[in-house]
Design an enzyme around this catalytic site. Sequence first.
Site, short mmCIF file in Angstrom:
data_model
loop_
_atom_site.label_atom_id
_atom_site.label_comp_id
_atom_site.label_asym_id
_atom_site.label_seq_id
_atom_site.Cartn_x
_atom_site.Cartn_y
_atom_site.Cartn_z
N GLN A 11 -6.36 4.86 -0.65
CA GLN A 11 -6.82 4.16 0.58
C GLN A 11 -7.65 5.08 1.46
O GLN A 11 -8.71 4.70 1.96
CB GLN A 11 -5.62 3.72 1.42
N THR A 102 3.12 13.24 5.92
CA THR A 102 3.74 11.96 6.24
C THR A 102 4.80 12.04 7.34
O THR A 102 5.45 13.06 7.53
CB THR A 102 4.41 11.41 4.96
N TYR A 126 10.51 11.58 -1.72
CA TYR A 126 9.09 11.59 -1.33
C TYR A 126 8.89 12.46 -0.08
O TYR A 126 8.02 13.34 -0.06
CB TYR A 126 8.62 10.15 -1.06
N1 LIG Z 1 0.34 5.05 2.43
C1 LIG Z 1 1.09 5.40 3.50
O1 LIG Z 1 1.71 4.55 4.17
C2 LIG Z 1 1.16 6.85 3.92
C3 LIG Z 1 1.95 7.18 5.04
C4 LIG Z 1 1.99 8.52 5.44
C5 LIG Z 1 1.27 9.47 4.76
N2 LIG Z 1 0.55 9.12 3.68
C6 LIG Z 1 -0.18 10.17 2.96
O2 LIG Z 1 -1.56 9.92 3.13
C7 LIG Z 1 -2.29 10.35 1.98
C8 LIG Z 1 -3.20 9.23 1.54
O3 LIG Z 1 -2.39 8.10 1.23
P1 LIG Z 1 -3.02 6.78 0.60
O4 LIG Z 1 -2.25 5.63 1.16
O5 LIG Z 1 -4.50 6.83 0.70
O6 LIG Z 1 -2.59 6.96 -0.93
P2 LIG Z 1 -2.74 5.94 -2.11
O7 LIG Z 1 -3.63 4.80 -1.73
O8 LIG Z 1 -1.38 5.66 -2.64
O9 LIG Z 1 -3.54 6.80 -3.19
C9 LIG Z 1 -2.98 7.93 -3.75
C10 LIG Z 1 -4.06 8.61 -4.56
O10 LIG Z 1 -3.47 9.76 -5.14
C11 LIG Z 1 -3.91 9.83 -6.45
N3 LIG Z 1 -2.99 10.57 -7.30
C12 LIG Z 1 -1.69 10.31 -7.55
N4 LIG Z 1 -1.20 11.19 -8.43
C13 LIG Z 1 -2.23 12.02 -8.73
C14 LIG Z 1 -2.37 13.14 -9.59
N5 LIG Z 1 -1.37 13.57 -10.36
N6 LIG Z 1 -3.56 13.77 -9.64
C15 LIG Z 1 -4.62 13.33 -8.92
N7 LIG Z 1 -4.55 12.27 -8.10
C16 LIG Z 1 -3.37 11.63 -8.02
C17 LIG Z 1 -4.03 8.40 -6.93
O11 LIG Z 1 -4.85 8.39 -8.04
P3 LIG Z 1 -4.95 7.15 -9.07
O12 LIG Z 1 -5.93 6.22 -8.41
O13 LIG Z 1 -5.47 7.82 -10.30
O14 LIG Z 1 -3.57 6.59 -9.21
C18 LIG Z 1 -4.62 7.75 -5.70
O15 LIG Z 1 -6.03 7.87 -5.73
C19 LIG Z 1 -1.24 10.78 0.97
O16 LIG Z 1 -1.15 12.18 0.98
C20 LIG Z 1 0.05 10.17 1.46
O17 LIG Z 1 1.16 10.95 1.09
C21 LIG Z 1 0.45 7.83 3.25
#
Ligand SMILES: NC(=O)c1ccc[n+]([C@@H]2O[C@H](COP(=O)([O-])OP(=O)(O)OC[C@H]3O[C@@H](n4cnc5c(N)ncnc54)[C@H](OP(=O)(O)O)[C@@H]3O)[C@@H](O)[C@H]2O)c1
Length: 300
Positions: A11, A102, A126
Amino acid sequence: MRIAVTGCEGQLALSLVERSRSWSGVDVVTIGRPHLDLAEPATILPAIERCRPDLVVSAAAYTAVDQAEREPEAAFAVNALGAGAVAEAAACVEVPIIHISTDYVFDGGKQGSYAEGDTPAPLSVYGASKLAGERAVAEATPRHLILRTGWVYSPFGKNFVKTILRLAKEREDIAVVADQRGNPSSAIDLADAILDISARLTKSDEDAAFGLYHLAGAGVVTRADFARHALSASRAEGGPWAYVRDIATDAFPTPASRPSNSSLSSAKFTAAFGRAMPAWQDSVKRTVRRLVANISSESS
Ligand SMILES: NC(=O)c1ccc[n+]([C@@H]2O[C@H](COP(=O)([O-])OP(=O)(O)OC[C@H]3O[C@@H](n4cnc5c(N)ncnc54)[C@H](OP(=O)(O)O)[C@@H]3O)[C@@H](O)[C@H]2O)c1
Protein backbone atom coordinates in the site's frame (compact mmCIF):
# COMPACT_ATOMS: atom_id res chain seq x y z
CA MET A 1 16.52 12.50 -6.00
CA ARG A 2 16.00 8.75 -6.41
CA ILE A 3 14.17 6.94 -3.62
CA ALA A 4 14.37 3.14 -3.43
CA VAL A 5 11.27 1.69 -1.78
CA THR A 6 11.14 -1.95 -0.67
CA GLY A 7 8.09 -3.95 -1.74
CA CYS A 8 6.47 -3.42 -5.14
CA GLU A 9 2.79 -4.00 -4.46
CA GLY A 10 2.50 -2.74 -0.87
CA GLN A 11 0.00 0.00 0.00
CA LEU A 12 2.68 2.48 0.99
CA ALA A 13 4.99 1.60 -1.91
CA LEU A 14 2.21 2.13 -4.46
CA SER A 15 1.16 5.37 -2.73
CA LEU A 16 4.74 6.65 -2.91
CA VAL A 17 4.88 5.84 -6.61
CA GLU A 18 1.58 7.63 -7.22
CA ARG A 19 2.34 10.71 -5.11
CA SER A 20 5.90 11.07 -6.46
CA ARG A 21 4.34 12.08 -9.81
CA SER A 22 3.32 15.35 -8.13
CA TRP A 23 6.84 16.07 -6.86
CA SER A 24 9.31 17.42 -9.37
CA GLY A 25 12.78 15.92 -9.29
CA VAL A 26 11.71 12.84 -7.34
CA ASP A 27 12.02 9.39 -8.82
CA VAL A 28 10.56 6.51 -6.76
CA VAL A 29 11.81 3.05 -7.68
CA THR A 30 10.19 0.04 -6.01
CA ILE A 31 12.20 -3.12 -5.46
CA GLY A 32 10.67 -6.38 -4.30
CA ARG A 33 10.63 -10.10 -4.69
CA PRO A 34 12.35 -11.93 -6.33
CA HIS A 35 15.09 -9.29 -6.83
CA LEU A 36 14.97 -8.11 -3.22
CA ASP A 37 13.68 -10.73 -0.78
CA LEU A 38 13.83 -9.72 2.88
CA ALA A 39 13.92 -13.40 3.81
CA GLU A 40 17.03 -13.85 1.62
CA PRO A 41 19.55 -11.35 3.02
CA ALA A 42 22.04 -11.98 0.21
CA THR A 43 19.61 -10.39 -2.29
CA ILE A 44 19.29 -7.09 -0.41
CA LEU A 45 22.57 -5.20 -0.91
CA PRO A 46 22.91 -6.03 -4.64
CA ALA A 47 19.30 -4.92 -5.28
CA ILE A 48 19.82 -1.62 -3.47
CA GLU A 49 23.22 -1.01 -5.09
CA ARG A 50 21.70 -1.52 -8.56
CA CYS A 51 19.10 1.14 -7.79
CA ARG A 52 21.74 3.80 -6.89
CA PRO A 53 19.36 5.57 -4.49
CA ASP A 54 19.76 8.83 -2.59
CA LEU A 55 17.43 7.48 0.10
CA VAL A 56 15.91 4.11 1.02
CA VAL A 57 12.34 3.74 2.29
CA SER A 58 11.96 0.39 4.02
CA ALA A 59 8.23 -0.22 3.59
CA ALA A 60 8.07 -3.96 2.87
CA ALA A 61 7.21 -6.22 5.76
CA TYR A 62 5.58 -9.45 6.80
CA THR A 63 2.22 -7.80 7.57
CA ALA A 64 -0.05 -10.83 8.11
CA VAL A 65 -0.66 -10.14 11.81
CA ASP A 66 -2.63 -13.31 12.62
CA GLN A 67 -0.59 -15.62 10.40
CA ALA A 68 2.58 -14.43 12.16
CA GLU A 69 1.41 -16.22 15.33
CA ARG A 70 1.81 -19.51 13.43
CA GLU A 71 5.00 -18.45 11.61
CA PRO A 72 7.11 -16.49 14.11
CA GLU A 73 10.37 -17.47 12.43
CA ALA A 74 9.20 -16.19 9.06
CA ALA A 75 7.93 -12.94 10.61
CA PHE A 76 11.20 -12.32 12.45
CA ALA A 77 13.29 -13.26 9.39
CA VAL A 78 11.55 -10.56 7.33
CA ASN A 79 10.67 -7.88 9.90
CA ALA A 80 13.77 -8.07 12.08
CA LEU A 81 16.69 -9.60 10.15
CA GLY A 82 15.44 -8.37 6.76
CA ALA A 83 14.83 -4.83 8.03
CA GLY A 84 18.29 -4.77 9.61
CA ALA A 85 19.87 -5.94 6.36
CA VAL A 86 18.09 -3.18 4.40
CA ALA A 87 19.48 -0.61 6.85
CA GLU A 88 22.96 -2.12 6.55
CA ALA A 89 22.67 -1.88 2.77
CA ALA A 90 21.61 1.77 3.05
CA ALA A 91 24.67 2.41 5.25
CA CYS A 92 26.86 0.58 2.76
CA VAL A 93 25.75 2.81 -0.14
CA GLU A 94 26.00 5.80 2.24
CA VAL A 95 22.38 6.97 2.15
CA PRO A 96 19.82 7.53 4.91
CA ILE A 97 16.88 5.21 5.51
CA ILE A 98 13.25 5.78 6.47
CA HIS A 99 11.98 2.59 8.08
CA ILE A 100 8.27 2.05 8.67
CA SER A 101 7.13 0.48 11.93
CA THR A 102 3.88 -0.04 13.76
CA ASP A 103 1.59 1.00 16.61
CA TYR A 104 1.40 -2.72 17.50
CA VAL A 105 4.70 -2.38 19.39
CA PHE A 106 2.48 -1.16 22.27
CA ASP A 107 0.24 -3.21 24.57
CA GLY A 108 -2.64 -0.72 24.66
CA GLY A 109 -2.57 -0.18 28.42
CA LYS A 110 -2.08 3.59 28.21
CA GLN A 111 -5.07 5.92 28.54
CA GLY A 112 -3.93 8.58 26.06
CA SER A 113 -1.98 8.49 22.81
CA TYR A 114 1.46 6.89 22.81
CA ALA A 115 4.56 9.07 22.52
CA GLU A 116 7.99 7.94 21.32
CA GLY A 117 9.28 7.75 24.90
CA ASP A 118 6.63 5.23 25.99
CA THR A 119 7.90 1.72 26.59
CA PRO A 120 6.92 -0.77 23.90
CA ALA A 121 5.44 -4.09 25.02
CA PRO A 122 4.10 -5.93 21.97
CA LEU A 123 1.19 -8.34 22.41
CA SER A 124 1.75 -10.20 19.14
CA VAL A 125 4.53 -11.91 17.19
CA TYR A 126 4.05 -9.28 14.47
CA GLY A 127 4.51 -6.43 16.96
CA ALA A 128 7.56 -8.11 18.53
CA SER A 129 9.13 -8.75 15.12
CA LYS A 130 8.61 -5.11 14.09
CA LEU A 131 10.11 -3.89 17.37
CA ALA A 132 13.14 -6.12 16.77
CA GLY A 133 13.32 -4.58 13.29
CA GLU A 134 13.38 -1.05 14.72
CA ARG A 135 16.31 -2.04 16.93
CA ALA A 136 18.16 -3.72 14.07
CA VAL A 137 17.73 -0.61 11.89
CA ALA A 138 18.94 1.71 14.66
CA GLU A 139 21.99 -0.50 15.24
CA ALA A 140 22.83 -0.67 11.54
CA THR A 141 22.99 3.06 10.85
CA PRO A 142 22.65 6.35 12.74
CA ARG A 143 21.16 7.92 9.59
CA HIS A 144 17.73 6.40 10.20
CA LEU A 145 14.25 7.76 10.61
CA ILE A 146 11.91 5.17 12.10
CA LEU A 147 8.28 6.10 11.52
CA ARG A 148 5.66 4.21 13.51
CA THR A 149 2.21 4.38 12.02
CA GLY A 150 -1.08 2.51 12.42
CA TRP A 151 -4.32 1.33 10.80
CA VAL A 152 -3.04 1.97 7.26
CA TYR A 153 -5.55 2.04 4.40
CA SER A 154 -5.42 3.22 0.79
CA PRO A 155 -6.95 2.60 -2.62
CA PHE A 156 -4.36 -0.20 -3.01
CA GLY A 157 -3.79 -3.70 -1.69
CA LYS A 158 -5.66 -5.21 1.25
CA ASN A 159 -6.94 -3.01 4.05
CA PHE A 160 -9.78 -2.45 6.51
CA VAL A 161 -11.67 0.12 4.41
CA LYS A 162 -11.68 -2.11 1.34
CA THR A 163 -12.81 -5.09 3.44
CA ILE A 164 -15.68 -3.11 4.99
CA LEU A 165 -16.90 -1.90 1.57
CA ARG A 166 -16.72 -5.46 0.20
CA LEU A 167 -18.67 -6.82 3.17
CA ALA A 168 -21.27 -4.06 2.75
CA LYS A 169 -21.97 -5.32 -0.76
CA GLU A 170 -22.66 -8.80 0.64
CA ARG A 171 -24.43 -8.17 3.98
CA GLU A 172 -26.96 -5.90 5.62
CA ASP A 173 -25.08 -5.62 8.87
CA ILE A 174 -21.43 -6.00 9.81
CA ALA A 175 -20.07 -6.72 13.29
CA VAL A 176 -17.01 -4.60 14.11
CA VAL A 177 -15.03 -4.39 17.32
CA ALA A 178 -15.83 -1.24 19.29
CA ASP A 179 -13.19 -1.57 22.02
CA GLN A 180 -10.04 -1.00 19.96
CA ARG A 181 -8.93 2.60 19.40
CA GLY A 182 -6.35 3.92 16.95
CA ASN A 183 -5.56 6.44 14.21
CA PRO A 184 -6.69 5.51 10.70
CA SER A 185 -3.72 6.47 8.53
CA SER A 186 -3.98 7.06 4.80
CA ALA A 187 -1.00 5.61 2.93
CA ILE A 188 -1.40 8.50 0.47
CA ASP A 189 -0.95 11.01 3.35
CA LEU A 190 2.01 9.03 4.68
CA ALA A 191 3.55 9.07 1.20
CA ASP A 192 3.16 12.86 0.97
CA ALA A 193 4.80 13.33 4.37
CA ILE A 194 7.67 10.99 3.47
CA LEU A 195 8.29 12.72 0.13
CA ASP A 196 8.21 16.10 1.86
CA ILE A 197 10.84 15.20 4.42
CA SER A 198 13.02 13.14 2.04
CA ALA A 199 14.76 16.18 0.62
CA ARG A 200 15.69 17.30 4.11
CA LEU A 201 17.16 13.91 5.00
CA THR A 202 19.31 13.77 1.91
CA LYS A 203 20.49 17.41 1.94
CA SER A 204 22.81 17.36 4.91
CA ASP A 205 22.94 15.47 8.17
CA GLU A 206 22.82 18.76 10.05
CA ASP A 207 19.31 19.41 8.70
CA ALA A 208 18.17 15.87 9.25
CA ALA A 209 16.44 15.12 12.53
CA PHE A 210 17.14 11.40 12.55
CA GLY A 211 15.50 9.19 15.17
CA LEU A 212 12.20 7.62 16.13
CA TYR A 213 8.86 9.30 15.30
CA HIS A 214 5.16 8.52 15.36
CA LEU A 215 3.22 9.53 12.24
CA ALA A 216 -0.46 8.66 11.99
CA GLY A 217 -3.75 10.17 10.84
CA ALA A 218 -4.98 13.02 13.07
CA GLY A 219 -7.72 11.91 15.46
CA VAL A 220 -8.54 8.77 17.42
CA VAL A 221 -11.49 6.47 16.73
CA THR A 222 -12.74 2.96 17.44
CA ARG A 223 -12.70 0.33 14.70
CA ALA A 224 -16.50 0.34 14.67
CA ASP A 225 -16.74 4.13 14.21
CA PHE A 226 -14.01 3.97 11.57
CA ALA A 227 -16.18 1.47 9.68
CA ARG A 228 -19.32 3.61 10.15
CA HIS A 229 -17.54 6.68 8.78
CA ALA A 230 -16.22 4.77 5.75
CA LEU A 231 -19.70 3.40 5.02
CA SER A 232 -21.39 6.80 5.37
CA ALA A 233 -18.83 8.20 2.95
CA SER A 234 -19.52 5.31 0.60
CA ARG A 235 -23.29 5.86 0.74
CA ALA A 236 -22.77 9.57 0.01
CA GLU A 237 -20.88 8.57 -3.13
CA GLY A 238 -23.56 6.09 -4.20
CA GLY A 239 -21.52 3.09 -2.98
CA PRO A 240 -22.39 0.18 -0.67
CA TRP A 241 -23.63 0.74 2.88
CA ALA A 242 -24.42 -1.59 5.79
CA TYR A 243 -25.39 -1.22 9.43
CA VAL A 244 -22.38 -1.55 11.78
CA ARG A 245 -23.04 -3.55 14.95
CA ASP A 246 -20.64 -2.94 17.86
CA ILE A 247 -19.02 -6.05 19.29
CA ALA A 248 -16.34 -6.63 21.91
CA THR A 249 -12.92 -7.96 20.95
CA ASP A 250 -13.67 -11.05 23.08
CA ALA A 251 -16.59 -11.85 20.78
CA PHE A 252 -14.30 -11.93 17.75
CA PRO A 253 -11.28 -14.01 18.81
CA THR A 254 -8.24 -13.77 16.52
CA PRO A 255 -4.93 -15.67 16.73
CA ALA A 256 -3.02 -12.42 17.46
CA SER A 257 -3.95 -10.14 20.36
CA ARG A 258 -4.33 -6.51 19.38
CA PRO A 259 -3.92 -3.49 21.67
CA SER A 260 -7.18 -1.93 22.86
CA ASN A 261 -5.53 1.47 22.44
CA SER A 262 -2.78 1.95 19.87
CA SER A 263 -3.30 5.63 19.18
CA LEU A 264 -0.10 7.51 18.44
CA SER A 265 0.79 11.13 19.11
CA SER A 266 2.50 12.64 16.04
CA ALA A 267 3.48 15.81 17.97
CA LYS A 268 7.23 15.12 17.85
CA PHE A 269 7.11 14.68 14.06
CA THR A 270 5.12 17.90 13.63
CA ALA A 271 7.55 19.83 15.82
CA ALA A 272 10.59 18.48 13.97
CA PHE A 273 9.30 18.76 10.40
CA GLY A 274 6.56 21.41 10.61
CA ARG A 275 4.05 19.07 9.05
CA ALA A 276 0.83 17.56 10.43
CA MET A 277 -1.25 14.71 9.03
CA PRO A 278 -4.79 15.54 7.82
CA ALA A 279 -7.84 14.66 9.92
CA TRP A 280 -8.57 10.96 9.42
CA GLN A 281 -12.22 11.62 8.47
CA ASP A 282 -11.25 13.76 5.45
CA SER A 283 -8.70 11.25 4.22
CA VAL A 284 -11.09 8.31 4.57
CA LYS A 285 -13.62 10.23 2.45
CA ARG A 286 -11.02 10.80 -0.27
CA THR A 287 -10.05 7.13 -0.37
CA VAL A 288 -13.66 5.90 -0.29
CA ARG A 289 -14.48 8.21 -3.21
CA ARG A 290 -11.81 6.45 -5.28
CA LEU A 291 -12.86 2.99 -4.14
CA VAL A 292 -16.53 3.61 -4.96
CA ALA A 293 -15.55 5.00 -8.38
CA ASN A 294 -13.59 1.76 -8.99
CA ILE A 295 -16.56 -0.37 -7.89
CA SER A 296 -18.85 1.60 -10.24
CA SER A 297 -16.50 1.29 -13.21
CA GLU A 298 -16.03 -2.48 -12.56
CA SER A 299 -19.77 -3.07 -12.52
CA SER A 300 -20.59 -0.94 -15.59
N1 LIG B 1 -1.11 -2.06 7.07
C1 LIG B 1 -1.18 -1.52 8.30
O1 LIG B 1 -2.26 -1.34 8.88
C2 LIG B 1 0.09 -1.08 8.99
C3 LIG B 1 -0.01 -0.51 10.28
C4 LIG B 1 1.17 -0.09 10.90
C5 LIG B 1 2.38 -0.22 10.26
N2 LIG B 1 2.43 -0.79 9.05
C6 LIG B 1 3.76 -0.94 8.42
O2 LIG B 1 3.77 -0.10 7.29
C7 LIG B 1 4.59 -0.66 6.25
C8 LIG B 1 3.82 -0.65 4.96
O3 LIG B 1 2.64 -1.43 5.15
P1 LIG B 1 1.66 -1.75 3.93
O4 LIG B 1 0.28 -1.76 4.49
O5 LIG B 1 2.01 -0.88 2.77
O6 LIG B 1 2.08 -3.26 3.61
P2 LIG B 1 1.41 -4.26 2.62
O7 LIG B 1 0.43 -3.57 1.73
O8 LIG B 1 0.96 -5.44 3.41
O9 LIG B 1 2.63 -4.70 1.70
C9 LIG B 1 3.71 -5.37 2.23
C10 LIG B 1 4.77 -5.45 1.16
O10 LIG B 1 5.86 -6.15 1.71
C11 LIG B 1 6.32 -7.04 0.75
N3 LIG B 1 7.01 -8.18 1.33
C12 LIG B 1 6.53 -9.08 2.21
N4 LIG B 1 7.46 -10.02 2.45
C13 LIG B 1 8.54 -9.67 1.70
C14 LIG B 1 9.83 -10.24 1.52
N5 LIG B 1 10.19 -11.38 2.11
N6 LIG B 1 10.69 -9.62 0.69
C15 LIG B 1 10.34 -8.49 0.03
N7 LIG B 1 9.13 -7.91 0.16
C16 LIG B 1 8.25 -8.51 0.99
C17 LIG B 1 5.09 -7.49 -0.01
O11 LIG B 1 5.50 -8.02 -1.22
P3 LIG B 1 4.57 -8.94 -2.16
O12 LIG B 1 3.75 -7.95 -2.93
O13 LIG B 1 5.59 -9.67 -2.97
O14 LIG B 1 3.77 -9.82 -1.25
C18 LIG B 1 4.32 -6.19 -0.10
O15 LIG B 1 4.75 -5.48 -1.24
C19 LIG B 1 5.00 -2.03 6.77
O16 LIG B 1 6.31 -1.95 7.27
C20 LIG B 1 4.04 -2.33 7.89
O17 LIG B 1 4.62 -3.16 8.87
C21 LIG B 1 1.33 -1.21 8.38
